[in-house]
Design a protein around this motif. Structure first.
Motif, PDB file in Angstrom:
ATOM      1  N   LYS A  80      27.392 -10.857   5.738  1.00 30.56           N
ATOM      2  CA  LYS A  80      27.207 -10.089   4.630  1.00 30.56           C
ATOM      3  C   LYS A  80      26.587  -8.574   4.900  1.00 30.56           C
ATOM      4  O   LYS A  80      26.675  -7.882   4.136  1.00 30.56           O
ATOM      5  N   PHE A 112      25.690  -3.914   2.526  1.00 33.45           N
ATOM      6  CA  PHE A 112      24.987  -5.652   2.410  1.00 33.45           C
ATOM      7  C   PHE A 112      25.499  -5.798   1.096  1.00 33.45           C
ATOM      8  O   PHE A 112      25.334  -5.435   0.047  1.00 33.45           O
ATOM      9  N   LYS A 113      26.224  -6.993   1.167  1.00 30.02           N
ATOM     10  CA  LYS A 113      27.148  -7.519   0.180  1.00 30.02           C
ATOM     11  C   LYS A 113      26.148  -8.574  -0.377  1.00 30.02           C
ATOM     12  O   LYS A 113      25.996  -9.772   0.058  1.00 30.02           O
ATOM     13  N   LEU A 114      25.543  -8.322  -1.560  1.00 29.07           N
ATOM     14  CA  LEU A 114      24.398  -9.104  -2.185  1.00 29.07           C
ATOM     15  C   LEU A 114      25.250 -10.424  -2.746  1.00 29.07           C
ATOM     16  O   LEU A 114      24.731 -11.423  -2.438  1.00 29.07           O
ATOM     17  N   ASN A 115      26.357 -10.180  -3.603  1.00 29.98           N
ATOM     18  CA  ASN A 115      27.259 -11.193  -3.863  1.00 29.98           C
ATOM     19  C   ASN A 115      28.657 -10.328  -4.185  1.00 29.98           C
ATOM     20  O   ASN A 115      28.747  -9.527  -3.838  1.00 29.98           O
ATOM     21  N   ILE A 155      28.117  -7.366  -6.408  1.00 31.80           N
ATOM     22  CA  ILE A 155      27.022  -6.159  -5.882  1.00 31.80           C
ATOM     23  C   ILE A 155      27.172  -5.834  -4.463  1.00 31.80           C
ATOM     24  O   ILE A 155      26.683  -6.632  -3.813  1.00 31.80           O
ATOM     25  N   ALA A 156      27.028  -4.665  -4.300  1.00 30.24           N
ATOM     26  CA  ALA A 156      27.038  -4.321  -2.789  1.00 30.24           C
ATOM     27  C   ALA A 156      25.915  -3.304  -2.701  1.00 30.24           C
ATOM     28  O   ALA A 156      25.695  -2.451  -3.634  1.00 30.24           O
ATOM     29  N   LEU A 157      24.812  -3.265  -1.679  1.00 25.82           N
ATOM     30  CA  LEU A 157      23.861  -2.137  -1.544  1.00 25.82           C
ATOM     31  C   LEU A 157      24.432  -1.274  -0.435  1.00 25.82           C
ATOM     32  O   LEU A 157      25.007  -1.607   0.562  1.00 25.82           O
ATOM     33  N   ALA A 176      23.959   1.838  -4.834  1.00 24.63           N
ATOM     34  CA  ALA A 176      24.572   0.357  -4.923  1.00 24.63           C
ATOM     35  C   ALA A 176      25.701   0.382  -5.807  1.00 24.63           C
ATOM     36  O   ALA A 176      25.855   1.297  -6.558  1.00 24.63           O
ATOM     37  N   TYR A 193      28.592  -1.569  -8.188  1.00 27.48           N
ATOM     38  CA  TYR A 193      28.785  -3.153  -8.929  1.00 27.48           C
ATOM     39  C   TYR A 193      30.448  -3.092  -9.396  1.00 27.48           C
ATOM     40  O   TYR A 193      30.770  -2.144  -9.747  1.00 27.48           O
TER      41      TYR A 193
END
Lengths: 208, 697
Positions: free
Chosen positions: B376, B403-406, B409-411, B485, B487
């Motif tokens: 991720k 960072f692919k949170l889900n 969402i990516a940070l 971030a 979305y």
């Protein structure tokens, strides 16, 4: 600002009372004068590549007025140039002879914050250089080419030792006739308006 | 052609079915495909999916260029969140990104840099958009890949590559206000191993006059031509060649009055670019690219005094850049890669106000490691080293993460350094203003020139020690931080980014000597430290199959750190407009750097009716007030200044209707509400109506 002004006034009154209450043997000091000189004309000839000339307009702090005297003057104006009655001629045309002991120092601060002439270094007009340097941002003014205007540099106070060793401080407010808040293309230039405080007591350096 | 017609019929048929059958799923699929198609190369020098890039990027597609009907690069960039164009005194439209001015933004075509700036400003209206596939903008410092000038960001113009065996292209003509004509031809074809494309554009205009009371026009008549030919040849599946030649020429009338005398002449710009690249796939993991690039930029201005019939002024500028570069990419796993590159930069400039032609030579190398320590998490570490003949070597590292949170969402975050080498002018200029009498000297020639002036008796005072000028002028440098971030879910796309850029060693002029005529001699020095910081938000919402709306906002603080210190020390004053007396300014009175608006925002609506082959869009761009220059001589823009330009909004409207799938008629209006500020924004014409016919084959 208002608070400071009030405080200074109170302080002044208090000081005045104290000095009044002092021993009678002490010489009585004359009151410091705070005035505004308006629309002092400062014509010049030449410029823009031609030699600058024309008589300076001389000013005396003691009389608070323009003077034609060759000796009883302190500072003099021609265009953006300010001469003082101390030192020697710088070498341009039509300059008045310096026969006094005037000196100039440029202090930074608001007009009210400059309260003392002691401790400052006074310089005199010299061959090739005015005590109050000419040119934009060198002395008392800034020239803005975008609007083609002369503005006094804010926060610059000219502290002057007069031709007869008294002290004054000067804040130039405007270089334009009737001191408009925002000069425009039609505003007539070469008219000085300035606030000054003059201490008429010889060798007294207090400027408030 | 037969096959094409068949396909076309089939396509129309399919469309009809979907429209009548209300098959929305087809539409959804196409949207999905389009998203996957969004790849960019500028951020990493490798092909990356837009959403996976750990940096703040903006992508402008060909579709957007076509639908909005813009013709020059500055127009479309000005509509992007956090980007505005700023015109300098000569009307050059430069770009400002994250509050960083045009001097610090690199402009590339197909990955190679364009030269030719006026006092640091790159005029983007020089660039026609007719053969562009997409425009990629990477915000924040990218010197770790691109070296000097890439502090504020990189704009990379990607041209179209031919894909189809049949001849395809566009032919268009556009007529607009001020007798403006714009014509384009673009053809492309991909035969078996050989591909080619050709693009030509001409833009001619009578210019405009916002102040008829003043002699001369605000913008003088001009005409320019752009030609771009490209050749693609596949020697084998492993070795492919790309050759591109571009030529731009512009002629503009120049008219001014000096002391009631009419001065006339013209200014010419000629730009040439030659770019050759070989893509060499050595093994399935190793790929090499060999690149050769040459560009020349010439600007000539000659003015005649019409009264005395003498030459008034002549200004020549001739800049060359030659740059070979080799890049290698090694794919470790499917997604991880190492990229390294080495190159050599030779630059020279011959111009009026220089004693001789000056030459810069530099060698550079860079490396980048793009990897996934965890599935991720994507990390990119990179650095570049530049060795230069005229200034200190530069090392520019950069690190970024995604960072692919889900799924939605990516940070993202990055820290990088950027630098800008002192330019030719800052080192070698020797200019004396004939009318006023001041002199500007480049840093490297200042000592000699001051000695010369002194020997001629022109100086009354020297304000610096010669020793001070013996240490070389430093490159301007910055550290940029971005954290944000993204979305994306269904119909909604959101992006948020916080940024901070700290600049040091900014080069500015200072007086180094006084002349006997009362004017100053100026030279350049490193002294300013500034920062720009703020946030940007982008939102995109697909309301229905027909309507998409989007909005963007940027908050910006751009200030000089030295000035803030001076303000804290009560050393900055202004004049009270009532008493005309000086007052002490506080930090709260400090507005910030020139030309920076605190808030900028945009709102766009795209409306599409497929069954009528019709679409329309309205784009509104707004910026709040900004300071034009320091009007009260205290060196800062403050609340006492009267030199603010009021905030304003510009609206642009375009309508497109396609006939027989080949002809598109476009009508529209730029600056729809006719906003004008002739005194402060001479580069902004009033409402401009346009109509364009495009033939697509």
């Amino acid at each position: 600002m208002k608070m400071t002004a009030k405080f200074l006034t109170l302080l002044f009154i208090a000081t005045a009372f104290i000095s009044c209450g002092d021993d009678d043997n002490e010489p009585v000091l004359e009151a410091v004068e705070s005035k505004t000189a308006s629309n002092i004309p400062a014509p010049q000839t030449g410029g823009q590549g031609q030699p600058v000339g024309g008589p300076f307009t001389k000013f005396s702090f003691e009389t608070g007025a323009v003077t034609t005297s060759d000796t009883e003057w302190d500072i003099a104006f021609r265009g953006t140039t300010i001469a003082i009655n101390g030192g020697v001629v710088t070498g341009t045309d039509d300059e008045p002879v310096r026969n006094g002991n005037a000196g100039a120092s440029i202090a930074s601060g608001t007009f009210a914050s400059i309260t003392e002439a002691s401790g400052l270094t006074f310089i005199q007009d010299a061959d090739g250089a005015y005590a109050i340097a000419t040119g934009s941002d060198n002395g008392w003014y800034n020239y803005n080419p975008q609007v083609n205007q002369i503005a006094p540099i804010s926060g610059k106070v000219l502290v002057i030792r007069t031709h007869d060793d008294k002290y004054a401080k000067v804040e130039v407010l405007s270089y334009y006739k009737d001191a408009p808040a925002q000069p425009d293309a039609d505003s007539e230039s070469r008219f000085y308006t300035f606030n000054y405080v003059y201490n008429p007591n010889e060798e007294q350096t207090s400027l408030e | 052609m037969n096959l094409n017609s068949l396909l076309l019929l089939f396509f129309i048929g399919a469309l009809r079915v979907s429209v009548f059958g209300q098959e929305v799923s087809v539409q959804k699929d196409s949207v999905l495909i389009q998203d996957l198609d969004e790849v960019i190369v500028t951020a990493t020098r490798t092909v990356r999916q837009l959403s996976s890039v750990p940096l703040p990027v903006t992508l402008i597609s060909k579709k957007q260029l076509q639908k909005t009907g813009v013709i020059r690069l500055d127009e479309i960039l000005n509509e992007q969140t956090g980007i505005i164009t700023v015109a300098d005194q000569s009307g050059f439209n430069g770009i400002q990104i994250q509050g960083i001015s045009s001097d610090y933004v690199m402009i590339l075509i197909d990955g190679v840099p364009l030269v030719g700036r006026s006092s640091g400003n790159f005029d983007l209206s020089r660039l026609a958009v007719g053969n562009i596939k997409q425009i990629e903008i990477v915000k924040g410092p990218s010197s770790s890949l691109y070296g000097s000038e890439a502090l504020g960001g990189v704009v990379n113009i990607i041209t179209e590559t031919p894909k189809d065996a049949s001849l395809a292209g566009d032919l268009s003509y556009r007529f607009a206000s001020f007798n403006t004509h714009d014509a384009n031809i673009h053809i492309k074809q991909k035969l078996n191993k050989l591909g080619y494309s050709f693009f030509a554009n001409t833009l001619q205009s009578d210019g405009y006059d916002l102040r008829p009371d003043v002699q001369g026009q605000t913008v003088n008549p001009f005409e320019n031509y752009t030609f771009n030919g490209q050749l693609f040849y596949d020697f084998s599946d492993q070795l492919k060649m790309f050759v591109s030649g571009r030529y731009y020429t512009e002629n503009q009338d120049a008219v001014l009055t000096v002391s009631d005398q009419l001065i006339e002449g013209d200014s010419d710009i000629n730009e040439t670019n030659a770019h050759i690249r070989f893509d060499h796939q050595i093994t399935s993991k190793w790929q090499l690219q060999y690149e050769f690039y040459y560009t020349n930029y010439k600007a000539l201005e000659e003015l005649q005094n019409t009264v005395s019939n003498t030459l008034f002024s002549q200004n020549d500028y001739n800049q060359n850049l030659f740059r070979p570069e080799i890049r290698a990419t090694y794919a470790i796993k499917s997604k991880s890669a190492i990229t390294v590159g080495v190159g050599y930069n030779h630059e020279n400039l011959d111009r009026t106000f220089f004693d001789d032609k000056v030459i810069f030579d530099s060698q550079y190398g860079y490396a980048q490691y793009d990897f996934y320590p965890w599935k991720k998490l994507n990390l990119i570490l990179g650095a570049r080293f530049d060795n230069h003949s005229e200034y200190q070597s530069q090392f520019s590292p950069k690190a970024s993460f995604n960072f692919k949170l889900n799924d939605a969402i990516a940070l993202k975050g990055s820290v990088g350094t950027g630098f800008k080498a002192p330019d030719f002018r800052q080192l070698y200029f020797d200019f004396t203003n004939a009318a006023v009498g001041y002199t500007v000297l480049g840093y490297n020639v200042a000592i000699d020139k001051v000695k010369e002036l002194e020997a001629q008796g022109q100086l009354s005072d020297i304000l610096f020690d010669f020793e001070d000028l013996e240490t070389p002028l430093q490159a301007e440098s910055s550290v940029g931080y971005n954290i944000g971030a993204g979305y994306a879910q269904g119909k909604v796309k959101l992006n948020l980014n916080l940024f901070r850029n700290d600049f040091k060693n900014l080069i500015d002029t200072r007086a180094i000597a006084r002349k006997t005529n009362g004017q100053n001699v100026f030279s350049y020095a490193n002294f300013d430290r500034i920062y720009t910081t703020g946030l940007e938000v982008d939102a995109n919402y697909k309301l229905s199959d027909k309507v998409t709306i989007s909005g963007g906002y940027q908050l910006l603080y751009a200030k000089d750190k030295e000035k803030k210190v001076a303000l804290e020390r009560d050393e900055v004053f202004a004049r009270d407009p009532k008493t005309l007396q000086a007052v002490i300014l506080e930090n709260s009175d400090y507005f910030g750097l020139v030309n920076r608006s605190r808030h900028t925002a945009n709102f766009k609506i795209f409306y599409e009716v497929s069954k009528w082959n019709f679409n329309t869009n309205l784009r509104i761009n707004y910026r709040t007030k900004y300071g034009l220059f320091d009007g009260n001589g205290n060196g800062i823009i403050d609340d006492y200044d009267t030199t603010f330009v009021d905030g304003y909004a510009l609206a642009n409207l375009t309508l497109n209707k396609t006939f027989s799938d080949k002809y598109t008629l476009q009508i529209g209006a730029n600056n729809l509400f006719d906003y004008q500020d002739e005194e402060n924004i001479p580069g902004l014409a009033g409402i401009q109506l346009f109509t364009k016919i495009n033939f697509n084959f």
